[in-house]
Design an enzyme around this catalytic site. Structure first.
Site, PDB file in Angstrom:
ATOM      1  N   LYS A  22       0.952  -1.227   0.061  1.00 32.89           N
ATOM      2  CA  LYS A  22       0.008   0.473  -0.311  1.00 32.89           C
ATOM      3  C   LYS A  22       0.768   1.103   0.048  1.00 32.89           C
ATOM      4  O   LYS A  22       0.364   2.038  -0.657  1.00 32.89           O
ATOM      5  CB  LYS A  22      -1.280  -0.146   0.837  1.00 32.89           C
ATOM      6  N   ASN A  23       1.938   1.203   0.663  1.00 36.13           N
ATOM      7  CA  ASN A  23       2.574   2.226   1.238  1.00 36.13           C
ATOM      8  C   ASN A  23       3.589   3.038  -0.073  1.00 36.13           C
ATOM      9  O   ASN A  23       4.090   3.769   0.111  1.00 36.13           O
ATOM     10  CB  ASN A  23       3.206   2.013   2.414  1.00 36.13           C
ATOM     11  N   CYS A 117      -6.042  12.811  13.428  1.00 35.52           N
ATOM     12  CA  CYS A 117      -5.542  12.030  12.921  1.00 35.52           C
ATOM     13  C   CYS A 117      -5.911  11.034  13.719  1.00 35.52           C
ATOM     14  O   CYS A 117      -5.210  11.155  15.060  1.00 35.52           O
ATOM     15  CB  CYS A 117      -4.571  11.896  12.036  1.00 35.52           C
ATOM     16  N   ARG A 122       0.622  13.499  13.464  1.00 33.96           N
ATOM     17  CA  ARG A 122       1.138  14.340  12.146  1.00 33.96           C
ATOM     18  C   ARG A 122       0.990  15.232  10.961  1.00 33.96           C
ATOM     19  O   ARG A 122       0.379  15.118  10.243  1.00 33.96           O
ATOM     20  CB  ARG A 122       0.124  12.446  11.610  1.00 33.96           C
ATOM     21  N   ASP A 306       4.587   0.542  11.632  1.00 36.07           N
ATOM     22  CA  ASP A 306       3.321  -0.556  11.511  1.00 36.07           C
ATOM     23  C   ASP A 306       2.432  -1.633  12.071  1.00 36.07           C
ATOM     24  O   ASP A 306       2.125  -2.358  11.550  1.00 36.07           O
ATOM     25  CB  ASP A 306       3.930  -0.222  10.101  1.00 36.07           C
ATOM     26  N   ARG A 398      -9.160  -0.638   4.616  1.00 36.14           N
ATOM     27  CA  ARG A 398      -7.776   0.537   4.379  1.00 36.14           C
ATOM     28  C   ARG A 398      -6.794   0.312   3.307  1.00 36.14           C
ATOM     29  O   ARG A 398      -5.943   0.174   2.287  1.00 36.14           O
ATOM     30  CB  ARG A 398      -7.501   1.752   5.066  1.00 36.14           C
TER      31      ARG A 398
HETATM   32  C1  UD1 Z   1       3.978   6.952   6.725  1.00 35.90           C
HETATM   33  C2  UD1 Z   1       3.397   5.714   6.884  1.00 35.90           C
HETATM   34  C3  UD1 Z   1       2.374   5.626   8.070  1.00 35.90           C
HETATM   35  C4  UD1 Z   1       3.260   4.560   9.253  1.00 35.90           C
HETATM   36  C5  UD1 Z   1       4.376   5.883   9.385  1.00 35.90           C
HETATM   37  C6  UD1 Z   1       5.570   6.271   9.636  1.00 35.90           C
HETATM   38  C7  UD1 Z   1       2.529   5.932   4.325  1.00 35.90           C
HETATM   39  C8  UD1 Z   1       1.497   6.451   3.546  1.00 35.90           C
HETATM   40  N1  UD1 Z   1       2.419   6.000   5.417  1.00 35.90           N
HETATM   41  O1  UD1 Z   1       3.433   8.434   7.144  1.00 35.90           O
HETATM   42  O2  UD1 Z   1       2.162   3.699   7.283  1.00 35.90           O
HETATM   43  O3  UD1 Z   1       3.871   4.505  10.189  1.00 35.90           O
HETATM   44  O4  UD1 Z   1       5.070   6.713   7.613  1.00 35.90           O
HETATM   45  O5  UD1 Z   1       6.593   4.842   9.488  1.00 35.90           O
HETATM   46  O6  UD1 Z   1       3.678   5.695   3.653  1.00 35.90           O
HETATM   47  N2  UD1 Z   1       6.567  14.362  10.715  1.00 35.90           N
HETATM   48  C9  UD1 Z   1       6.710  16.087  10.751  1.00 35.90           C
HETATM   49  N3  UD1 Z   1       6.437  16.796  10.066  1.00 35.90           N
HETATM   50  C10 UD1 Z   1       5.960  16.571   9.183  1.00 35.90           C
HETATM   51  C11 UD1 Z   1       6.439  14.901   9.111  1.00 35.90           C
HETATM   52  C12 UD1 Z   1       5.747  14.371   9.553  1.00 35.90           C
HETATM   53  O7  UD1 Z   1       6.489  16.529  12.429  1.00 35.90           O
HETATM   54  O8  UD1 Z   1       5.947  17.688   8.257  1.00 35.90           O
HETATM   55  C13 UD1 Z   1       6.606  13.594  12.052  1.00 35.90           C
HETATM   56  C14 UD1 Z   1       5.103  12.718  12.323  1.00 35.90           C
HETATM   57  O9  UD1 Z   1       4.071  13.434  12.712  1.00 35.90           O
HETATM   58  C15 UD1 Z   1       5.201  11.434  12.706  1.00 35.90           C
HETATM   59  C16 UD1 Z   1       7.004  10.938  12.201  1.00 35.90           C
HETATM   60  O10 UD1 Z   1       7.507  12.580  11.746  1.00 35.90           O
HETATM   61  O11 UD1 Z   1       5.987  11.450  14.333  1.00 35.90           O
HETATM   62  C17 UD1 Z   1       7.493  10.405  11.207  1.00 35.90           C
HETATM   63  O12 UD1 Z   1       5.788   9.938  10.095  1.00 35.90           O
HETATM   64  P1  UD1 Z   1       5.619   9.826   8.755  1.00 35.90           P
HETATM   65  O13 UD1 Z   1       7.169   9.606   8.332  1.00 35.90           O
HETATM   66  O14 UD1 Z   1       5.483  11.384   7.701  1.00 35.90           O
HETATM   67  O15 UD1 Z   1       4.761   9.261   8.533  1.00 35.90           O
HETATM   68  P2  UD1 Z   1       3.470   9.142   6.843  1.00 35.90           P
HETATM   69  O16 UD1 Z   1       4.271  10.097   6.495  1.00 35.90           O
HETATM   70  O17 UD1 Z   1       2.413  10.343   7.419  1.00 35.90           O
END
Ligand code: UD1
Length: 421
Positions: A22-23, A117, A122, A306, A398
């Site tokens: 999925k990711n 969320c 996030r 995950d 999902r």
């Molecule tokens: C992706 C995965 C999700 C997985 C996560 C962590 C997809 C579609 N989803 O989510 O399944 O659980 O990686 O492996 O690939 N953060 C910030 N600022 C930002 C972005 C992130 O502070 O702009 C923080 C988030 O709050 C979190 C951490 O960074 O604490 C990691 O999040 P992130 O890797 O961005 O998660 P996703 O990409 O949303």
């Protein structure tokens, strides 16, 4: 809303095939927006999130064909609008992945802010910071991110937190920027690597994917390409943990053991006998109860957040005390409340859960709270005495293709029923 009825009935035995990840599929489908020529993607999993991405691309005006259930051909040439509306974004945060491609290829993007969320705040500040560093003008107005750039410029971007979709968004944007972009402290997840491979097939110049420094030399245009999505390591891991938690033997085919090192180490510590080949993984508990394991979630190649909920379910049934520390998301223990309803012994202190294993759990009505949490509830229900009703299983649809079919193939007694009220 559908729910599952699961009868706890002993060890799982058998083999299943992993679906596409999925990711990886979600960013790859969004990458089609970078070109005026079609992108042909195969091994696309049949999931709600994939369907939401399809809807997102269709409402922008893209032509989307599905020659077979696991293939999609997307042509972004006829695009008419660069808007990702709230109705779609609120159901799938990964919709943010259209932001980078739209600004880079179309000069503008209007993406609804994802909002709250279940598993934490996030934020998307790092996505925006990166695009601004590349020269985009960003405004937040009316609940939307509005981004504009006549031509993005290469930049050196240092992430202060490792972000998977942030790395993907900026890597995609950089493919069409003027000059070189360097992403430091980039995410190393296999799905980032798969996206880089797809972008390269489209003509992008990328190196360093899979390391903390990714370099992208912008090109004038990307072209038609074909790409097959890599196997889903989280789906793979979820079935392996289900096998271990139920004291069974489960083999997952069409997967890649190299992506699951951290999970396999924990399954081994739990007492599982692990066998791997180029495209399969088998865990065999030889009828034994699992041993409790300690887990600390980390960005790849550390233990994936995950897989945290699924390992908590295993710890609930294990011999001994397991400690789980969640370092990626601040509110990712909601499954614990539901596991308690099945009789588990879990104590939560901040981002740490201390789980004392029980020989058996007892069935009860429970509720899925998010995608991976729901997998942990299925695992626990499979090892509980009696019939467990799991509500809100749309979370599972999902991200897990044919979850009841695959569990049934392993001998689970799992039934989907439509809720009457
Ligand atoms: C992706 C995965 C999700 C997985 C996560 C962590 C997809 C579609 N989803 O989510 O399944 O659980 O990686 O492996 O690939 N953060 C910030 N600022 C930002 C972005 C992130 O502070 O702009 C923080 C988030 O709050 C979190 C951490 O960074 O604490 C990691 O999040 P992130 O890797 O961005 O998660 P996703 O990409 O949303």
């Amino acid at each position: 809303m559908d729910k599952f009825i699961i009868a706890g009935n002993g060890p799982l035995h058998g083999e299943i095939d992993a679906s596409g990840a999925k990711n990886a599929a979600l960013p790859i489908l969004c990458a089609s927006l970078l070109s005026d020529e079609p992108l042909h993607v195969s091994n696309v999993p049949k999931l709600w999130d994939v369907n939401t991405t399809r809807k997102l691309l269709l409402q922008m005006g893209c032509a989307v064909e599905q020659p077979t259930p696991h293939e999609m051909v997307i042509d972004a040439k006829p695009i008419t609008t660069c808007v990702a509306p709230y109705e779609l974004v609120k159901t799938m945060r990964a919709s943010i992945l259209v932001l980078g491609p739209l600004v880079a290829a179309r000069g503008e993007a209007h993406v609804s802010l994802p909002g709250g969320c279940a598993i934490g705040a996030r934020p998307v500040n790092l996505h925006l910071m990166g695009l601004e560093a590349m020269g985009a003008e960003i405004k937040l107005e009316g609940g939307f991110i509005h981004a504009y750039a006549r031509k993005l410029k290469g930049a050196r971007i240092v992430f202060d937190t490792v972000t998977v979709t942030g790395t993907e968004n900026l890597m995609m944007a950089a493919t069409l920027a003027e000059g070189e972009t360097v992403l430091e402290n980039a995410a190393r997840e296999p799905e980032v690597v798969d996206l880089a491979r797809c972008l390269r097939a489209m003509g992008a110049r990328i190196s360093g994917e899979g390391t903390t420094t990714i370099r992208v030399q912008g090109v004038a245009a990307l072209h038609a390409a074909q790409h097959s999505v890599l196997p889903d390591r989280i789906e793979t891991g979820s079935y392996l943990v289900a096998g271990a938690a139920t004291r069974g033997r489960v083999r997952v085919n069409k997967t890649d053991p190299a992506m699951l090192d951290a999970v396999l180490v924990k399954l081994q510590q739990a007492g599982g006998k692990i066998a791997t080949g180029p495209d399969f993984i088998e865990v065999d508990m030889q009828g034994k109860r699992p041993l409790a394991v300690n887990i600390h979630t980390m960005p790849h190649p550390g233990f994936p957040t995950d897989m945290q909920a699924q390992m908590m379910a295993l710890n609930c049934l294990a011999e001994g005390v397991g400690v789980i520390k969640e370092t990626i998301f601040e509110n990712r223990f909601m499954h614990a409340q539901e596991l308690l309803r099945l009789g588990a012994d879990i104590r939560i202190e901040g981002n740490t859960a201390v789980i004392t294993g029980k020989e058996r759990l007892q069935a009860a009505p429970i509720m899925a709270t998010d995608l991976r949490a729901s997998a942990s509830l299925v695992i626990a229900a499979l090892a509980a005495d009696g019939e467990t009703f799991i509500d809100r299983i749309y979370h599972m649809d999902r991200g897990y293709e044919d979850i009841e079919g695959k569990f049934a193939a392993l001998g689970a007694r799992i039934k989907r029923v439509a809720k009457l009220m």
